[in-house]
Design an enzyme around this catalytic site. Structure first.
Site, PDB file in Angstrom:
ATOM      1  N   THR A 219       0.880  -1.363  -0.216  1.00 26.49           N
ATOM      2  CA  THR A 219      -0.193   0.356   0.058  1.00 26.49           C
ATOM      3  C   THR A 219       0.943   1.119  -0.578  1.00 26.49           C
ATOM      4  O   THR A 219       0.500   2.487  -0.178  1.00 26.49           O
ATOM      5  CB  THR A 219      -1.213   0.305   1.355  1.00 26.49           C
ATOM      6  OG1 THR A 219      -0.502   0.026   2.401  1.00 26.49           O
ATOM      7  CG2 THR A 219      -1.719  -1.045   1.037  1.00 26.49           C
TER       8      THR A 219
HETATM    9  N1  ASN Z   1       4.943  -1.563   4.189  1.00 26.05           N
HETATM   10  C1  ASN Z   1       4.503  -2.357   3.579  1.00 26.05           C
HETATM   11  C2  ASN Z   1       3.765  -1.883   1.420  1.00 26.05           C
HETATM   12  O1  ASN Z   1       3.707  -0.852   0.604  1.00 26.05           O
HETATM   13  C3  ASN Z   1       2.375  -1.861   3.381  1.00 26.05           C
HETATM   14  C4  ASN Z   1       1.291  -2.048   2.860  1.00 26.05           C
HETATM   15  O2  ASN Z   1       1.643  -3.417   2.392  1.00 26.05           O
HETATM   16  N2  ASN Z   1       0.665  -1.996   3.992  1.00 26.05           N
HETATM   17  O3  ASN Z   1       4.648  -2.894   0.963  1.00 26.05           O
END
Ligand code: ASN
Length: 342
Positions: free
Chosen positions: A91
């Site tokens: 995300t």
């Molecule tokens: N650090 C993770 C990513 O962006 C955060 C997530 O996916 N919620 O891979």
């Protein structure tokens, strides 16, 4: 429009969704393929689907233009065999990747939905199953044919989605554009804005692949010195996303500050102005104080987010266009984007 059920390709890039807890913290490596097979067997038994993993799986903090291109390539390479695409992505930079995928595939009518999760599927209260099933539901809907983000029961245009929470399930908002659709608890997909033809008119006819350009995001703040700004613009980058105040305002009481921006523009840097406000568009010249910024050669970024402008500028720089060509395309297609959605 074909009434045949769409064949689904799931493109897995990494992200919390499929992470496991290690001594170093959360990182990719849980058995996503096994989990997804079980999920599909339980909820989507009639769907014809296939999984492609883009190795190495990454935390999306490590994603860049090369990774955006790998997503685009995966979709394009499978466009004859599959008609719906779901991209599983971290995300943290999903908003950038969604905008980048939008610009690269604009006008092709391909249903591509990016999604992720705040908690891995290995955790009991994970938001991964809901997001993945919702994304699949949207991608398979015959009314849907563009690049979007699905998160927490909402389908958001890919070039307006941005991460708004590092922890909440409601992690994404569509900035300056209503959600395309919402998915009700009864599994009804209600489109709030019909995906019209021309909504995603391509910026160029035959896009070249993304490459990593020399672009910088700069944020104005009260007290920023001209020396510091000038240092950040030395040597002049290819492009700047300038996060200014309000409707695109910058101080006009420090000529050296504006001179640093003018020098960069004259040296070929494309300066695009966005706002630090979470919502609303840029309109250079609305306030007298913004006339100085306008005179430096900076271009308004319309109602685009920082994510959208970073992806859009990287896209245009990847096309080998001259700075003036990029500026005029931005003026024509982006600066007034609150009236014409690109
Ligand atoms: N650090 C993770 C990513 O962006 C955060 C997530 O996916 N919620 O891979």
């Amino acid at each position: 429009m074909s009434t045949e059920p769409r064949r689904l390709l799931v493109v897995y890039t990494g992200g919390t969704l499929g992470m496991q807890l290690t001594e170093r913290g959360w990182e990719p490596g849980a058995d996503l393929a096994g989990w997804l097979a079980d999920l599909m067997a339980e909820h989507c038994a009639t769907v014809d689907w296939e999984l492609v993993s883009l190795e190495p799986l990454i935390d999306s903090s490590n994603a860049g233009p090369d990774d955006w291109q790998r997503i685009v390539d995966a979709v394009v390479q499978h466009r004859e065999s599959h008609q719906a695409f779901v991209v599983l992505h971290g995300t943290d930079t999903l908003g950038f990747s969604a905008a980048a995928t939008h610009f690269a595939l604009a006008g092709q009518g391909l249903p591509v939905v990016l999604t992720g999760a705040q908690r891995s599927f290995v955790v009991d209260d994970s938001d991964a199953p809901g997001n993945v099933l919702g994304a699949i539901r949207c991608a398979l809907d015959e009314r849907f044919c563009q690049v979007a983000v699905y998160f927490d029961q909402a389908l958001l245009a890919g070039h307006h989605a941005t991460k708004i929470s590092s922890t909440d399930d409601h992690a994404f908002d569509s900035v300056n554009l209503p959600p395309l659709a919402v998915l009700t608890d009864d599994d009804e997909l209600i489109f709030t804005e019909q995906p019209e033809l021309g909504v995603d008119r391509p910026l160029v006819a035959e896009p070249k692949p993304y490459w990593r350009s020399d672009l910088v995001v700069l944020t104005l703040h009260p007290g920023l010195t001209a020396e510091r700004l000038a240092a950040q613009l030395t040597p002049p980058p290819q492009a700047v996303v300038l996060r200014a105040y309000g409707t695109g305002n910058a101080p006009d009481n420090d000529p050296a500050l504006l001179a640093a921006l003018s020098r960069a523009s004259e040296a070929g840097t494309v300066v695009v102005v966005t706002t630090q406000c979470p919502h609303g568009a840029v309109e250079l010249g609305h306030y007298a104080v913004s006339q100085g910024l306008l005179a430096t050669g900076a271009v308004a970024g319309g109602d685009f987010t920082t994510d959208g402008l970073v992806a859009g500028l990287t896209f245009l720089l990847s096309q080998d266009m001259a700075p003036e060509q990029i500026r005029s395309l931005l003026r024509e297609r982006i600066s007034g984007a609150e009236t014409e959605k690109v």
